[in-house]
Design a protein around this motif. Structure first.
Motif, PDB file in Angstrom:
ATOM      1  N   LEU A  31       5.244 -16.395 -76.475  1.00  8.52           N
ATOM      2  CA  LEU A  31       4.617 -15.154 -76.655  1.00  8.52           C
ATOM      3  C   LEU A  31       4.581 -14.278 -75.279  1.00  8.52           C
ATOM      4  O   LEU A  31       4.512 -13.277 -75.431  1.00  8.52           O
ATOM      5  N   ASP A  32       4.702 -15.033 -74.074  1.00  2.00           N
ATOM      6  CA  ASP A  32       4.808 -14.522 -72.742  1.00  2.00           C
ATOM      7  C   ASP A  32       5.805 -14.242 -72.119  1.00  2.00           C
ATOM      8  O   ASP A  32       6.093 -13.548 -71.034  1.00  2.00           O
ATOM      9  N   ARG A  33       7.205 -14.751 -72.558  1.00  2.00           N
ATOM     10  CA  ARG A  33       8.188 -14.677 -71.730  1.00  2.00           C
ATOM     11  C   ARG A  33       9.281 -15.057 -72.828  1.00  2.00           C
ATOM     12  O   ARG A  33       9.373 -15.689 -73.703  1.00  2.00           O
ATOM     13  N   ILE A  34      10.702 -14.785 -72.160  1.00  2.00           N
ATOM     14  CA  ILE A  34      11.643 -15.169 -72.799  1.00  2.00           C
ATOM     15  C   ILE A  34      12.504 -15.923 -71.881  1.00  2.00           C
ATOM     16  O   ILE A  34      12.627 -15.941 -70.666  1.00  2.00           O
ATOM     17  N   VAL A  35      13.014 -17.349 -72.117  1.00  2.00           N
ATOM     18  CA  VAL A  35      13.887 -18.270 -71.266  1.00  2.00           C
ATOM     19  C   VAL A  35      15.284 -18.354 -71.758  1.00  2.00           C
ATOM     20  O   VAL A  35      15.427 -18.908 -73.168  1.00  2.00           O
ATOM     21  N   ILE A  36      16.222 -17.993 -70.920  1.00  2.00           N
ATOM     22  CA  ILE A  36      17.715 -18.219 -71.336  1.00  2.00           C
ATOM     23  C   ILE A  36      18.041 -19.573 -70.390  1.00  2.00           C
ATOM     24  O   ILE A  36      17.890 -19.460 -69.150  1.00  2.00           O
ATOM     25  N   GLU A  37      18.645 -20.423 -70.907  1.00  2.00           N
ATOM     26  CA  GLU A  37      19.202 -21.706 -70.139  1.00  2.00           C
ATOM     27  C   GLU A  37      20.225 -22.314 -71.003  1.00  2.00           C
ATOM     28  O   GLU A  37      20.268 -22.223 -72.105  1.00  2.00           O
ATOM     29  N   PRO A  38      21.110 -23.120 -70.328  1.00  2.00           N
ATOM     30  CA  PRO A  38      22.147 -23.840 -70.797  1.00  2.00           C
ATOM     31  C   PRO A  38      21.660 -25.118 -71.632  1.00  2.00           C
ATOM     32  O   PRO A  38      20.847 -25.693 -70.905  1.00  2.00           O
ATOM     33  N   VAL A  39      22.331 -25.437 -72.645  1.00  2.00           N
ATOM     34  CA  VAL A  39      22.285 -26.854 -73.158  1.00  2.00           C
ATOM     35  C   VAL A  39      23.383 -27.491 -73.050  1.00  2.00           C
ATOM     36  O   VAL A  39      24.482 -27.163 -73.695  1.00  2.00           O
ATOM     37  N   PRO A  40      23.735 -28.258 -71.937  1.00  2.00           N
ATOM     38  CA  PRO A  40      24.942 -28.785 -71.764  1.00  2.00           C
ATOM     39  C   PRO A  40      25.503 -29.882 -72.471  1.00  2.00           C
ATOM     40  O   PRO A  40      24.580 -30.730 -72.954  1.00  2.00           O
ATOM     41  N   ARG A  41      26.630 -30.352 -72.682  1.00  2.00           N
ATOM     42  CA  ARG A  41      26.866 -31.707 -73.138  1.00  2.00           C
ATOM     43  C   ARG A  41      27.730 -32.368 -72.123  1.00  2.00           C
ATOM     44  O   ARG A  41      28.449 -31.776 -71.491  1.00  2.00           O
ATOM     45  N   VAL A  59      21.836 -12.365 -71.583  1.00  2.00           N
ATOM     46  CA  VAL A  59      20.843 -11.507 -70.881  1.00  2.00           C
ATOM     47  C   VAL A  59      20.907  -9.798 -71.804  1.00  2.00           C
ATOM     48  O   VAL A  59      19.562  -9.451 -72.246  1.00  2.00           O
ATOM     49  N   GLU A  60      21.776  -9.383 -71.968  1.00  2.00           N
ATOM     50  CA  GLU A  60      21.818  -8.286 -72.748  1.00  2.00           C
ATOM     51  C   GLU A  60      21.293  -8.461 -74.304  1.00  2.00           C
ATOM     52  O   GLU A  60      20.275  -7.345 -74.525  1.00  2.00           O
ATOM     53  N   SER A  61      21.472  -9.353 -74.945  1.00  2.00           N
ATOM     54  CA  SER A  61      20.901  -9.562 -76.253  1.00  2.00           C
ATOM     55  C   SER A  61      19.401  -9.625 -76.137  1.00  2.00           C
ATOM     56  O   SER A  61      18.473  -9.084 -76.733  1.00  2.00           O
ATOM     57  N   ALA A  62      18.947 -10.581 -74.977  1.00  2.00           N
ATOM     58  CA  ALA A  62      17.551 -10.539 -74.913  1.00  2.00           C
ATOM     59  C   ALA A  62      16.747  -9.168 -74.508  1.00  2.00           C
ATOM     60  O   ALA A  62      15.656  -9.067 -75.200  1.00  2.00           O
ATOM     61  N   CYS A  63      17.313  -8.506 -73.750  1.00  2.00           N
ATOM     62  CA  CYS A  63      16.932  -7.058 -73.323  1.00  2.00           C
ATOM     63  C   CYS A  63      16.645  -6.257 -74.501  1.00  2.00           C
ATOM     64  O   CYS A  63      15.979  -5.601 -74.512  1.00  2.00           O
ATOM     65  N   MET A  64      17.651  -6.374 -75.367  1.00  2.00           N
ATOM     66  CA  MET A  64      17.879  -5.303 -76.520  1.00  2.00           C
ATOM     67  C   MET A  64      16.539  -5.839 -77.496  1.00  2.00           C
ATOM     68  O   MET A  64      16.223  -4.976 -78.186  1.00  2.00           O
ATOM     69  N   ALA A  65      16.754  -7.171 -77.817  1.00  2.00           N
ATOM     70  CA  ALA A  65      15.934  -7.598 -78.892  1.00  2.00           C
ATOM     71  C   ALA A  65      14.209  -7.579 -78.600  1.00  2.00           C
ATOM     72  O   ALA A  65      13.406  -7.430 -79.237  1.00  2.00           O
ATOM     73  N   HIS A  66      14.015  -7.987 -77.133  1.00  2.00           N
ATOM     74  CA  HIS A  66      12.552  -7.881 -76.731  1.00  2.00           C
ATOM     75  C   HIS A  66      12.492  -7.125 -75.558  1.00  2.00           C
ATOM     76  O   HIS A  66      12.015  -7.733 -74.372  1.00  2.00           O
ATOM     77  N   ALA A  67      12.567  -6.015 -75.673  1.00  5.47           N
ATOM     78  CA  ALA A  67      12.521  -5.162 -74.494  1.00  5.47           C
ATOM     79  C   ALA A  67      11.055  -5.127 -73.869  1.00  5.47           C
ATOM     80  O   ALA A  67       9.860  -5.214 -74.364  1.00  5.47           O
ATOM     81  N   GLY A  68      11.059  -5.277 -72.435  1.00  6.85           N
ATOM     82  CA  GLY A  68       9.836  -5.323 -71.742  1.00  6.85           C
ATOM     83  C   GLY A  68       9.267  -6.637 -71.556  1.00  6.85           C
ATOM     84  O   GLY A  68       8.320  -6.964 -70.749  1.00  6.85           O
ATOM     85  N   LYS A  69       9.762  -7.748 -72.258  1.00  8.97           N
ATOM     86  CA  LYS A  69       9.108  -9.131 -72.172  1.00  8.97           C
ATOM     87  C   LYS A  69       9.697  -9.884 -71.023  1.00  8.97           C
ATOM     88  O   LYS A  69      10.856  -9.941 -70.747  1.00  8.97           O
ATOM     89  N   PRO A  70       9.023 -10.359 -69.984  1.00  5.90           N
ATOM     90  CA  PRO A  70       9.589 -11.161 -68.878  1.00  5.90           C
ATOM     91  C   PRO A  70      10.522 -12.174 -69.223  1.00  5.90           C
ATOM     92  O   PRO A  70      10.499 -12.743 -70.240  1.00  5.90           O
ATOM     93  N   LEU A  71      11.743 -12.234 -68.343  1.00  6.36           N
ATOM     94  CA  LEU A  71      12.779 -12.881 -68.588  1.00  6.36           C
ATOM     95  C   LEU A  71      13.027 -14.092 -67.615  1.00  6.36           C
ATOM     96  O   LEU A  71      13.010 -13.659 -66.448  1.00  6.36           O
ATOM     97  N   TRP A  72      12.996 -15.223 -68.144  1.00  6.18           N
ATOM     98  CA  TRP A  72      13.585 -16.277 -67.129  1.00  6.18           C
ATOM     99  C   TRP A  72      14.834 -16.709 -67.269  1.00  6.18           C
ATOM    100  O   TRP A  72      15.213 -17.092 -68.479  1.00  6.18           O
ATOM    101  N   VAL A  73      15.811 -16.685 -66.198  1.00  4.60           N
ATOM    102  CA  VAL A  73      17.378 -17.152 -66.496  1.00  4.60           C
ATOM    103  C   VAL A  73      17.408 -18.278 -65.781  1.00  4.60           C
ATOM    104  O   VAL A  73      17.413 -18.134 -64.250  1.00  4.60           O
ATOM    105  N   LEU A  74      17.691 -19.470 -66.509  1.00  2.00           N
ATOM    106  CA  LEU A  74      17.973 -20.729 -65.692  1.00  2.00           C
ATOM    107  C   LEU A  74      19.341 -21.036 -65.954  1.00  2.00           C
ATOM    108  O   LEU A  74      19.815 -21.501 -66.740  1.00  2.00           O
ATOM    109  N   CYS A  75      20.098 -20.702 -64.755  1.00  2.00           N
ATOM    110  CA  CYS A  75      21.603 -20.986 -65.082  1.00  2.00           C
ATOM    111  C   CYS A  75      21.970 -22.661 -64.710  1.00  2.00           C
ATOM    112  O   CYS A  75      23.090 -22.780 -64.879  1.00  2.00           O
ATOM    113  N   VAL A  76      20.987 -23.299 -64.269  1.00  2.00           N
ATOM    114  CA  VAL A  76      21.032 -24.657 -63.959  1.00  2.00           C
ATOM    115  C   VAL A  76      20.083 -25.360 -64.612  1.00  2.00           C
ATOM    116  O   VAL A  76      18.835 -25.092 -64.359  1.00  2.00           O
ATOM    117  N   ASN A  77      20.157 -26.328 -65.575  1.00  2.00           N
ATOM    118  CA  ASN A  77      19.162 -27.129 -66.168  1.00  2.00           C
ATOM    119  C   ASN A  77      18.816 -28.382 -65.007  1.00  2.00           C
ATOM    120  O   ASN A  77      19.332 -29.257 -65.047  1.00  2.00           O
TER     121      ASN A  77
END
Length: 197
Positions: A31-41, A59-77
């Protein structure tokens, strides 16, 4: 509650001829943010160019689909359910720059960014520093274990000092110590006090 949006995965053939996912990006919309993170194997590596492509596309998909919502990008789990010690995605300096360029071009409202263990070097750090100076949303940044030298460290310090929003930076690197670390900490405290006022 959150919505999980499946992202493309990188596959890798094994000896049996199967091509299971070895690494995927997952986007979770809260509701308050978008989180992008890897699901490693486990026991699989991803090519750096594929990691960069997938990260930018997410990132591009998240920004287009959910404009203005805070974005968390976790490139390392860093804290998986099994407490696995996972390495970075190997974005490299050009990959980090491509990701930062995507943030800028999409005006991505990134609040939390984890770029630890990605070999960003001074080139990637310069792109990051420029973005930090212009971002109005970034609060937390992890740059640990990128083997930054003194030039990279100085570049990171300049970017952090130019930021008006950063409140925490993880910076455990050989080139960022002593006075440089103190300068980063001081800038974060300054911003936290100003935002709390």
């Amino acid at each position: 509650a959150c919505l999980k949006v499946p992202m493309a995965g990188v596959t890798k053939s094994n000896r049996s001829g199967r091509t299971p996912f070895c690494w995927m990006l997952e986007t979770r919309v809260f509701l308050d943010r978008i989180v992008i993170e890897p699901v490693p194997r486990p026991h699989a590596r991803v090519r750096s160019q594929d990691a960069v492509r997938m990260a930018v596309e997410a990132v591009e998909s998240a920004c287009m689909a959910h404009a203005g919502k805070p974005l968390w990008v976790l490139c390392v789990n860093m804290n998986s359910a099994h407490h696995c010690r996972l390495g970075g995605l190997g974005l490299g300096p050009e990959g980090v720059r491509a990701l930062i360029d995507c943030f800028s071009s999409r005006s991505a409202p990134v609040e939390r960014l984890d770029l630890a263990r990605n070999g960003m070097a001074t080139v990637g750090c310069a792109a990051l520093a420029g973005w930090l100076a212009s971002s109005k949303t970034i609060l937390t940044l992890f740059t640990n274990d990128n083997d930054l030298d003194a030039d990279g460290g100085a570049t990171l310090v300049g970017g952090v000092q130019a930021s008006t929003t950063l409140q925490y930076v993880g910076y455990n690197n050989p080139g960022v110590s002593g006075p440089m670390g103190d300068a980063i900490d001081a800038a974060c405290v300054r911003n936290a006090l100003a935002l709390a006022a």
